[in-house]
Structures are given as structure tokens and as C-alpha cells.
Write a protein that holds these residues in place. Structure first.
Motif, mmCIF file in Angstrom:
data_model
loop_
_atom_site.group_PDB
_atom_site.id
_atom_site.type_symbol
_atom_site.label_atom_id
_atom_site.label_comp_id
_atom_site.label_asym_id
_atom_site.label_seq_id
_atom_site.Cartn_x
_atom_site.Cartn_y
_atom_site.Cartn_z
ATOM 1 N N GLY A 73 -23.673 -29.568 3.757
ATOM 2 C CA GLY A 73 -24.678 -30.587 3.512
ATOM 3 C C GLY A 73 -24.093 -31.847 2.896
ATOM 4 N N ARG A 74 -24.791 -32.954 3.153
ATOM 5 C CA ARG A 74 -24.336 -34.261 2.676
ATOM 6 C C ARG A 74 -24.267 -34.320 1.145
ATOM 7 N NH1 ARG A 74 -28.023 -38.892 4.448
ATOM 8 N NH2 ARG A 74 -27.193 -38.462 6.513
ATOM 9 N N LYS A 75 -25.238 -33.709 0.462
ATOM 10 C CA LYS A 75 -25.269 -33.758 -1.000
ATOM 11 C C LYS A 75 -24.029 -33.078 -1.596
ATOM 12 C CE LYS A 75 -27.928 -32.448 -5.023
ATOM 13 N NZ LYS A 75 -28.816 -31.458 -5.576
ATOM 14 N N GLU A 76 -23.687 -31.899 -1.080
ATOM 15 C CA GLU A 76 -22.506 -31.181 -1.582
ATOM 16 C C GLU A 76 -21.230 -31.976 -1.294
ATOM 17 O OE1 GLU A 76 -20.733 -26.888 -0.553
ATOM 18 O OE2 GLU A 76 -22.837 -26.845 -1.217
ATOM 19 N N PHE A 77 -21.164 -32.578 -0.107
ATOM 20 C CA PHE A 77 -20.019 -33.421 0.249
ATOM 21 C C PHE A 77 -19.893 -34.582 -0.737
ATOM 22 C CE2 PHE A 77 -18.389 -37.280 2.051
ATOM 23 C CZ PHE A 77 -17.198 -36.890 2.647
ATOM 24 N N LEU A 78 -21.009 -35.266 -0.992
ATOM 25 C CA LEU A 78 -21.004 -36.431 -1.883
ATOM 26 C C LEU A 78 -20.518 -36.055 -3.285
ATOM 27 C CD1 LEU A 78 -21.671 -39.384 -2.545
ATOM 28 C CD2 LEU A 78 -24.031 -38.671 -2.909
ATOM 29 N N GLU A 79 -21.024 -34.968 -3.819
ATOM 30 C CA GLU A 79 -20.619 -34.542 -5.157
ATOM 31 C C GLU A 79 -19.118 -34.231 -5.212
ATOM 32 O OE1 GLU A 79 -23.243 -31.248 -5.884
ATOM 33 O OE2 GLU A 79 -24.967 -32.548 -6.272
ATOM 34 N N ALA A 80 -18.627 -33.484 -4.236
ATOM 35 C CA ALA A 80 -17.217 -33.096 -4.224
ATOM 36 C C ALA A 80 -16.311 -34.312 -4.059
ATOM 37 C CB ALA A 80 -16.958 -32.083 -3.100
ATOM 38 N N HIS A 81 -16.670 -35.205 -3.137
ATOM 39 C CA HIS A 81 -15.797 -36.355 -2.881
ATOM 40 C C HIS A 81 -15.895 -37.413 -3.966
ATOM 41 C CE1 HIS A 81 -15.016 -34.395 0.880
ATOM 42 N NE2 HIS A 81 -14.007 -35.240 1.050
ATOM 43 N N ALA A 82 -17.028 -37.535 -4.624
ATOM 44 C CA ALA A 82 -17.118 -38.459 -5.763
ATOM 45 C C ALA A 82 -16.128 -38.016 -6.834
ATOM 46 C CB ALA A 82 -18.545 -38.499 -6.310
ATOM 47 N N TRP A 83 -16.059 -36.707 -7.082
ATOM 48 C CA TRP A 83 -15.110 -36.196 -8.071
ATOM 49 C C TRP A 83 -13.669 -36.389 -7.599
ATOM 50 C CZ3 TRP A 83 -11.159 -32.712 -8.238
ATOM 51 C CH2 TRP A 83 -10.665 -32.403 -9.503
ATOM 52 N N MET A 84 -13.376 -36.005 -6.343
ATOM 53 C CA MET A 84 -12.005 -36.087 -5.828
ATOM 54 C C MET A 84 -11.484 -37.525 -5.818
ATOM 55 S SD MET A 84 -11.620 -33.261 -2.785
ATOM 56 C CE MET A 84 -13.171 -33.453 -1.952
ATOM 57 N N LEU A 85 -12.327 -38.471 -5.435
ATOM 58 C CA LEU A 85 -11.879 -39.868 -5.375
ATOM 59 C C LEU A 85 -11.594 -40.434 -6.766
ATOM 60 C CD1 LEU A 85 -14.229 -41.166 -2.547
ATOM 61 C CD2 LEU A 85 -11.736 -40.922 -2.420
ATOM 62 N N LYS A 86 -12.229 -39.868 -7.787
ATOM 63 C CA LYS A 86 -12.001 -40.334 -9.164
ATOM 64 C C LYS A 86 -10.877 -39.573 -9.875
ATOM 65 C CE LYS A 86 -16.691 -41.939 -9.957
ATOM 66 N NZ LYS A 86 -17.980 -41.647 -10.588
ATOM 67 N N ASN A 87 -10.470 -38.428 -9.323
ATOM 68 C CA ASN A 87 -9.503 -37.591 -10.032
ATOM 69 C C ASN A 87 -8.219 -37.296 -9.269
ATOM 70 O OD1 ASN A 87 -10.947 -36.682 -12.625
ATOM 71 N ND2 ASN A 87 -12.498 -36.458 -11.038
ATOM 72 N N ILE A 88 -8.297 -37.096 -7.991
ATOM 73 C CA ILE A 88 -7.124 -36.717 -7.197
ATOM 74 C C ILE A 88 -6.627 -37.886 -6.346
ATOM 75 C CG2 ILE A 88 -6.274 -35.159 -5.399
ATOM 76 C CD1 ILE A 88 -8.449 -33.164 -6.264
ATOM 77 N N PHE A 89 -7.569 -38.660 -5.830
ATOM 78 C CA PHE A 89 -7.225 -39.698 -4.863
ATOM 79 C C PHE A 89 -7.418 -41.111 -5.417
ATOM 80 C CE2 PHE A 89 -8.661 -35.987 -2.253
ATOM 81 C CZ PHE A 89 -7.398 -35.630 -1.810
ATOM 82 N N THR A 90 -7.185 -41.278 -6.701
ATOM 83 C CA THR A 90 -7.414 -42.580 -7.345
ATOM 84 C C THR A 90 -6.513 -43.683 -6.809
ATOM 85 O OG1 THR A 90 -5.911 -41.982 -9.132
ATOM 86 C CG2 THR A 90 -8.262 -41.565 -9.493
ATOM 87 N N GLU A 91 -5.344 -43.314 -6.296
ATOM 88 C CA GLU A 91 -4.412 -44.306 -5.758
ATOM 89 C C GLU A 91 -4.132 -44.059 -4.270
ATOM 90 O OE1 GLU A 91 -0.950 -44.771 -8.289
ATOM 91 O OE2 GLU A 91 -2.150 -44.109 -9.997
#
Length: 163
Positions: A73-91
């Protein structure tokens, strides 16, 4: 005399139908390619909401993380990627290398997007090392818009010592 006329009409209608489908495929191909471009732009802007807008509400999205990365689902995707983009993929810098599209029906296609990233902080690569992979997307035209309904993200893994 009547049979050749009917055959001529059938031939003309077939040609018109094929031409219309080819023109639709060209515009639909561009719209699907725009999904890939939109992904790249949203990723590089760290915009999880923009990424999720490319997905159908009921999307099945498998990340390279594997079974724990099966997002439903889109909601689960959004939550996971919001975290990943701020923590793993910041650069992280995402680059699409190629996009290949195969239509299954006029409103359903498989898109394969070859990608590469740099600047990722992942366990299996040195920081900044190039990562490459391939998305396999099932995309569907819904109410005139193409959306990703299913995604499998596969990363080319590094060769391990001794292999």
C-alpha cells in the motif's frame, strides 16, 4: 462483388485501428517514461510524498531490502521511504540509465528501469560506492493516469571474496 467491398472495409478499419493504437502507445510510452523521470527527481529531492504519488493506492512494492521490504500500500511505502530518505539516503543521487516498456494491454505494461545511485549508506557497500539495479514495475492506466501497481527492486550485488 459484395465480398471484395466488405473485405476492403475490414482492411481499412484494421489499418485505422492499428494506427490509433500505435499513436496511443507512443503517448502512453512517454507517460510511463515520465514515471521513471519523476522517480529520479523525487528521489534526488528527498520527496517521499512525490515518490508515493507515482504509486497506486494498493501498490505492492518490494525493495532491495527483501521480505522486510515488502511494502503493501501507498501509506506503508510513504512511511518507509520518508524514513529511508532522511536516514540512509540523505546524500544519495539517483540516475536512471534506461527504461524499457512492454505493453500487455493498452492499459497495462511492464516497465524495467535500470538505475544507479551513489552516496548511499547501506550495510553491504562502502559509503559512496556505486550501486546499480533494476526496477521491474507493473504499471496500469487508471482514469487516464499511469501508476505503478507493483514493483520489484533488484540490486546488482557485489562479488564476494572467493567468487
Amino acid at each position: 462483388m459484395r465480398t471484395p467491398f466488405i473485405l476492403l472495409i475490414i482492411l481499412v478499419l484494421t489499418i485505422v485501428s492499428v494506427r490509433a493504437q500505435t499513436q496511443a502507445n507512443a503517448s502512453d510510452t512517454k507517460a510511463i517514461e515520465a514515471l521513471a523521470s519523476g522517480w529520479q527527481a523525487a528521489w534526488n529531492n528527498r520527496d517521499a510524498a512525490a515518490l508515493s504519488s507515482l504509486l497506486a493506492e494498493e501498490v505492492d512494492f518490494v525493495t532491495v531490502i527483501g521480505p522486510k521490504g515488502w511494502l503493501k500500500g501507498r501509506k506503508e511505502f510513504l512511511e518507509a521511504h520518508a524514513w529511508m530518505l532522511k536516514n540512509i539516503f540523505t546524500e544519495s543521487v539517483w540516475t536512471n540509465k534506461e527504461t524499457h516498456i512492454k505493453f500487455i494491454r493498452p492499459d497495462l505494461a511492464i516497465a524495467r528501469v535500470l538505475w544507479e545511485t551513489t552516496g548511499d549508506r547501506v550495510r553491504h557497500r562502502k559509503y559512496g560506492e556505486l550501486r546499480e539495479g533494476i526496477f521491474t514495475w507493473v504499471v496500469e492506466k487508471k482514469q487516464g493516469n499511469w501508476l505503478i501497481i507493483s514493483s520489484q527492486n533488484t540490486e546488482n550485488m557485489p562479488v564476494l571474496p572467493g567468487q
